[in-house]
Scaffold this motif. Structure first.
Motif, PDB file in Angstrom:
ATOM      1  N   SER A 164      12.023  -9.527  -0.075  1.00  0.00           N
ATOM      2  CA  SER A 164      10.702 -10.109  -0.310  1.00  0.00           C
ATOM      3  C   SER A 164      10.402 -10.124  -1.802  1.00  0.00           C
ATOM      4  CB  SER A 164       9.627  -9.312   0.429  1.00  0.00           C
ATOM      5  OG  SER A 164       8.326  -9.712   0.016  1.00  0.00           O
ATOM      6  N   PRO A 165      10.088 -11.282  -2.372  1.00  0.00           N
ATOM      7  CA  PRO A 165       9.734 -11.314  -3.806  1.00  0.00           C
ATOM      8  C   PRO A 165       8.481 -10.509  -4.113  1.00  0.00           C
ATOM      9  CG  PRO A 165       9.277 -13.437  -2.761  1.00  0.00           C
ATOM     10  CD  PRO A 165      10.046 -12.626  -1.772  1.00  0.00           C
ATOM     11  N   ALA A 166       7.579 -10.392  -3.130  1.00  0.00           N
ATOM     12  CA  ALA A 166       6.350  -9.630  -3.362  1.00  0.00           C
ATOM     13  C   ALA A 166       6.661  -8.177  -3.680  1.00  0.00           C
ATOM     14  CB  ALA A 166       5.438  -9.723  -2.142  1.00  0.00           C
ATOM     15  N   THR A 167       7.753  -7.641  -3.139  1.00  0.00           N
ATOM     16  CA  THR A 167       8.140  -6.254  -3.414  1.00  0.00           C
ATOM     17  C   THR A 167       8.327  -6.040  -4.913  1.00  0.00           C
ATOM     18  OG1 THR A 167       9.226  -6.052  -1.254  1.00  0.00           O
ATOM     19  CG2 THR A 167       9.869  -4.481  -2.960  1.00  0.00           C
ATOM     20  N   TYR A 168       9.039  -6.949  -5.562  1.00  0.00           N
ATOM     21  CA  TYR A 168       9.337  -6.811  -6.992  1.00  0.00           C
ATOM     22  C   TYR A 168       8.121  -7.139  -7.857  1.00  0.00           C
ATOM     23  CZ  TYR A 168      13.967  -6.849  -4.947  1.00  0.00           C
ATOM     24  OH  TYR A 168      15.061  -6.557  -4.166  1.00  0.00           O
ATOM     25  N   VAL A 169       7.307  -8.090  -7.394  1.00  0.00           N
ATOM     26  CA  VAL A 169       6.095  -8.433  -8.144  1.00  0.00           C
ATOM     27  C   VAL A 169       5.147  -7.238  -8.171  1.00  0.00           C
ATOM     28  CG1 VAL A 169       4.094  -9.946  -8.262  1.00  0.00           C
ATOM     29  CG2 VAL A 169       6.301 -10.873  -7.573  1.00  0.00           C
ATOM     30  N   ILE A 170       4.915  -6.633  -7.030  1.00  0.00           N
ATOM     31  CA  ILE A 170       3.971  -5.516  -6.940  1.00  0.00           C
ATOM     32  C   ILE A 170       4.507  -4.298  -7.688  1.00  0.00           C
ATOM     33  CG2 ILE A 170       2.851  -3.908  -5.340  1.00  0.00           C
ATOM     34  CD1 ILE A 170       2.730  -6.233  -3.333  1.00  0.00           C
ATOM     35  N   GLU A 171       5.802  -4.008  -7.535  1.00  0.00           N
ATOM     36  CA  GLU A 171       6.387  -2.882  -8.265  1.00  0.00           C
ATOM     37  C   GLU A 171       6.279  -3.100  -9.769  1.00  0.00           C
ATOM     38  OE1 GLU A 171      10.361  -2.347  -6.967  1.00  0.00           O
ATOM     39  OE2 GLU A 171       9.812  -1.336  -5.095  1.00  0.00           O
ATOM     40  N   GLY A 172       6.586  -4.313 -10.220  1.00  0.00           N
ATOM     41  CA  GLY A 172       6.526  -4.609 -11.647  1.00  0.00           C
ATOM     42  C   GLY A 172       5.122  -4.528 -12.194  1.00  0.00           C
ATOM     43  N   LEU A 173       4.152  -5.036 -11.455  1.00  0.00           N
ATOM     44  CA  LEU A 173       2.764  -5.001 -11.916  1.00  0.00           C
ATOM     45  C   LEU A 173       2.233  -3.575 -11.932  1.00  0.00           C
ATOM     46  CD1 LEU A 173       1.506  -8.248 -10.230  1.00  0.00           C
ATOM     47  CD2 LEU A 173       1.228  -7.692 -12.631  1.00  0.00           C
ATOM     48  N   ARG A 174       2.605  -2.773 -10.967  1.00  0.00           N
ATOM     49  CA  ARG A 174       2.189  -1.361 -10.982  1.00  0.00           C
ATOM     50  C   ARG A 174       2.757  -0.654 -12.208  1.00  0.00           C
ATOM     51  NH1 ARG A 174       2.703  -0.829  -4.806  1.00  0.00           N
ATOM     52  NH2 ARG A 174       0.532  -0.654  -4.132  1.00  0.00           N
ATOM     53  N   SER A 175       4.025  -0.920 -12.511  1.00  0.00           N
ATOM     54  CA  SER A 175       4.627  -0.252 -13.670  1.00  0.00           C
ATOM     55  C   SER A 175       3.975  -0.713 -14.979  1.00  0.00           C
ATOM     56  CB  SER A 175       6.139  -0.531 -13.702  1.00  0.00           C
ATOM     57  OG  SER A 175       6.389  -1.910 -13.892  1.00  0.00           O
ATOM     58  N   TYR A 223       0.812  -1.222   0.000  1.00  0.00           N
ATOM     59  CA  TYR A 223       0.000   0.000   0.000  1.00  0.00           C
ATOM     60  C   TYR A 223       0.844   1.269   0.000  1.00  0.00           C
ATOM     61  CZ  TYR A 223      -3.582  -3.357   1.379  1.00  0.00           C
ATOM     62  OH  TYR A 223      -4.430  -4.441   1.424  1.00  0.00           O
ATOM     63  N   TYR A 224       2.146   1.138   0.009  1.00  0.00           N
ATOM     64  CA  TYR A 224       3.026   2.315   0.048  1.00  0.00           C
ATOM     65  C   TYR A 224       4.393   1.909  -0.481  1.00  0.00           C
ATOM     66  CZ  TYR A 224       3.531  -0.298   4.394  1.00  0.00           C
ATOM     67  OH  TYR A 224       3.647  -1.322   5.309  1.00  0.00           O
ATOM     68  N   PRO A 225       5.186   2.872  -0.968  1.00  0.00           N
ATOM     69  CA  PRO A 225       6.546   2.550  -1.430  1.00  0.00           C
ATOM     70  C   PRO A 225       7.401   2.092  -0.258  1.00  0.00           C
ATOM     71  CG  PRO A 225       5.819   4.691  -2.254  1.00  0.00           C
ATOM     72  CD  PRO A 225       4.827   4.279  -1.213  1.00  0.00           C
ATOM     73  N   ILE A 226       8.316   1.178  -0.504  1.00  0.00           N
ATOM     74  CA  ILE A 226       9.164   0.685   0.587  1.00  0.00           C
ATOM     75  C   ILE A 226      10.126   1.768   1.079  1.00  0.00           C
ATOM     76  CG2 ILE A 226       8.999  -1.692  -0.203  1.00  0.00           C
ATOM     77  CD1 ILE A 226      11.834  -1.398  -1.332  1.00  0.00           C
ATOM     78  N   ASP A 227      10.280   2.860   0.294  1.00  0.00           N
ATOM     79  CA  ASP A 227      11.133   3.973   0.732  1.00  0.00           C
ATOM     80  C   ASP A 227      10.579   4.654   1.977  1.00  0.00           C
ATOM     81  OD1 ASP A 227      12.695   3.429  -1.441  1.00  0.00           O
ATOM     82  OD2 ASP A 227      11.837   5.016  -2.695  1.00  0.00           O
ATOM     83  N   THR A 228       9.293   4.483   2.246  1.00  0.00           N
ATOM     84  CA  THR A 228       8.692   5.100   3.427  1.00  0.00           C
ATOM     85  C   THR A 228       8.960   4.293   4.699  1.00  0.00           C
ATOM     86  OG1 THR A 228       6.587   3.944   3.063  1.00  0.00           O
ATOM     87  CG2 THR A 228       6.850   6.091   2.023  1.00  0.00           C
ATOM     88  N   GLN A 264      14.250  -1.396   5.227  1.00  0.00           N
ATOM     89  CA  GLN A 264      14.247  -1.388   3.767  1.00  0.00           C
ATOM     90  C   GLN A 264      15.077  -2.514   3.144  1.00  0.00           C
ATOM     91  OE1 GLN A 264      14.955   2.513   2.052  1.00  0.00           O
ATOM     92  NE2 GLN A 264      13.684   3.513   3.593  1.00  0.00           N
ATOM     93  N   PRO A 265      16.271  -2.846   3.668  1.00  0.00           N
ATOM     94  CA  PRO A 265      16.994  -4.001   3.104  1.00  0.00           C
ATOM     95  C   PRO A 265      16.229  -5.310   3.245  1.00  0.00           C
ATOM     96  CG  PRO A 265      18.462  -2.637   4.420  1.00  0.00           C
ATOM     97  CD  PRO A 265      17.072  -2.133   4.665  1.00  0.00           C
ATOM     98  N   ILE A 266      15.469  -5.462   4.326  1.00  0.00           N
ATOM     99  CA  ILE A 266      14.656  -6.667   4.514  1.00  0.00           C
ATOM    100  C   ILE A 266      13.530  -6.687   3.490  1.00  0.00           C
ATOM    101  CG2 ILE A 266      13.215  -7.951   6.145  1.00  0.00           C
ATOM    102  CD1 ILE A 266      14.794  -6.671   8.396  1.00  0.00           C
ATOM    103  N   ALA A 267      12.941  -5.499   3.232  1.00  0.00           N
ATOM    104  CA  ALA A 267      11.860  -5.411   2.246  1.00  0.00           C
ATOM    105  C   ALA A 267      12.344  -5.819   0.867  1.00  0.00           C
ATOM    106  CB  ALA A 267      11.301  -3.992   2.215  1.00  0.00           C
ATOM    107  N   LYS A 268      13.607  -5.525   0.551  1.00  0.00           N
ATOM    108  CA  LYS A 268      14.146  -5.876  -0.764  1.00  0.00           C
ATOM    109  C   LYS A 268      14.392  -7.374  -0.915  1.00  0.00           C
ATOM    110  CE  LYS A 268      16.255  -1.342  -1.471  1.00  0.00           C
ATOM    111  NZ  LYS A 268      17.509  -0.575  -1.663  1.00  0.00           N
TER     112      LYS A 268
END
Length: 276
Positions: free
Chosen positions: A215-226, A198-203, A209-213
């Motif tokens: 998570s595969p879901a981080t890249y899936v959601i970012e890619g699908l949004r783009s 629901y928000y960018p991991i930069d927040t 933030q390194p732990i968030a990177k």
């Protein structure tokens, strides 16, 4: 592996798909409850985005915020269905009283997990599409520039990685009959927090933030949004898709080996039948 053996394994995998479908028919009331819960959650999150101008008192592109939140909610809905369907299969076996029969049946564990995975993916697609159709009746979504093909590829790649995470999490109910199911829910909650649903991991805090990177879901959601919002080209997604598939296959392989060893331990320790 001979064709006859392959056919037998395919039939075994389909048997688990069919059994899970029968469980949905038996507990259709609970399925309706969870569908309503997921739908209201998606609507509530989306209405937050729709009301941002009223909340802040400033002019905001609420359409962009709505699409950002809705894509995150729908993708997490799909990924979490896969995760829960696989990670909670041991708990379901215990609740149904069939765990000993299933684990002593002449069916390999990979076949069991393949059947559960196929059901999870199919069920996740149907449930997510149902929520999307209903939510679309509440909000007018402009996705004319969306790269649907790239989004499908990204979603399939994410499915592979979440299958692996689900297998890993399924080990917990085997090791901890009384608390394993609660622990899988805790894992899902942590993934929801760190994956930028629901928000960018930069927040997030710097240390998180390194732990968030990871998570595969981080890249899936970012890619699908783009893909769905910005219309990102498929070619630029290929490195991420390849990375997700490779990592997912490695996680699945390690998960299968770990699950097999923990299953052997659970049988020797008499943990199969025990329940909380």
């Amino acid at each position: 592996m001979s064709s006859q053996t392959m056919l037998r394994e395919m039939r075994g995998a389909y048997a688990f798909v069919e059994r899970n479908m029968n469980l949905i028919k038996r507990y259709w009331g609970w399925e309706l409850v969870w569908l309503i819960y997921s739908l209201t959650n998606a609507l509530a999150i989306t209405y937050i985005g729709n009301g941002m101008s009223a909340i802040t008192g400033q002019s905001i592109d609420t359409q962009a915020v709505v699409k950002y939140l809705l894509v995150g909610a729908l993708i997490w809905q799909y990924l979490s269905v896969i995760f829960y369907a696989i990670s909670e299969m041991i708990a379901w076996e215990r609740w149904e009283g069939t765990i000993e029969y299933t684990f002593m049946a002449p069916v390999s564990r990979p076949t069991h997990l393949v059947g559960t995975t196929l059901f999870a993916i199919g069920y996740g697609v149907v449930r997510t599409l149902a929520i999307l159709v209903i939510v679309s009746a509440f909000f007018r979504l402009d996705l004319t520039d969306a790269n649907v093909f790239g989004a499908v590829l990204m979603l399939l790649a994410g499915s592979v990685s979440f299958v692996g995470l689900g297998i890993w999490a399924a080990v917990l109910p085997l090791l901890y009959p009384e608390r394993g199911a609660q622990m899988t829910n805790a894992v899902a909650a942590i993934l929801l927090l760190i994956s930028g649903v629901y928000y960018p991991i930069d927040t997030l805090p710097q240390w998180l933030q390194p732990i968030a990177k990871c998570s595969p879901a981080t890249y899936v959601i970012e890619g699908l949004r783009s893909c769905l919002i910005d219309g990102r080209q498929t070619r630029s997604l290929l490195p991420t898709i390849g990375w997700l598939v490779c990592i997912g296959l490695v996680v699945i392989a390690i998960g299968l080996v770990t699950f097999g060893r923990v299953e052997t331990y659970a049988k020797r320790a008499g943990r199969l039948k025990r329940s909380g």
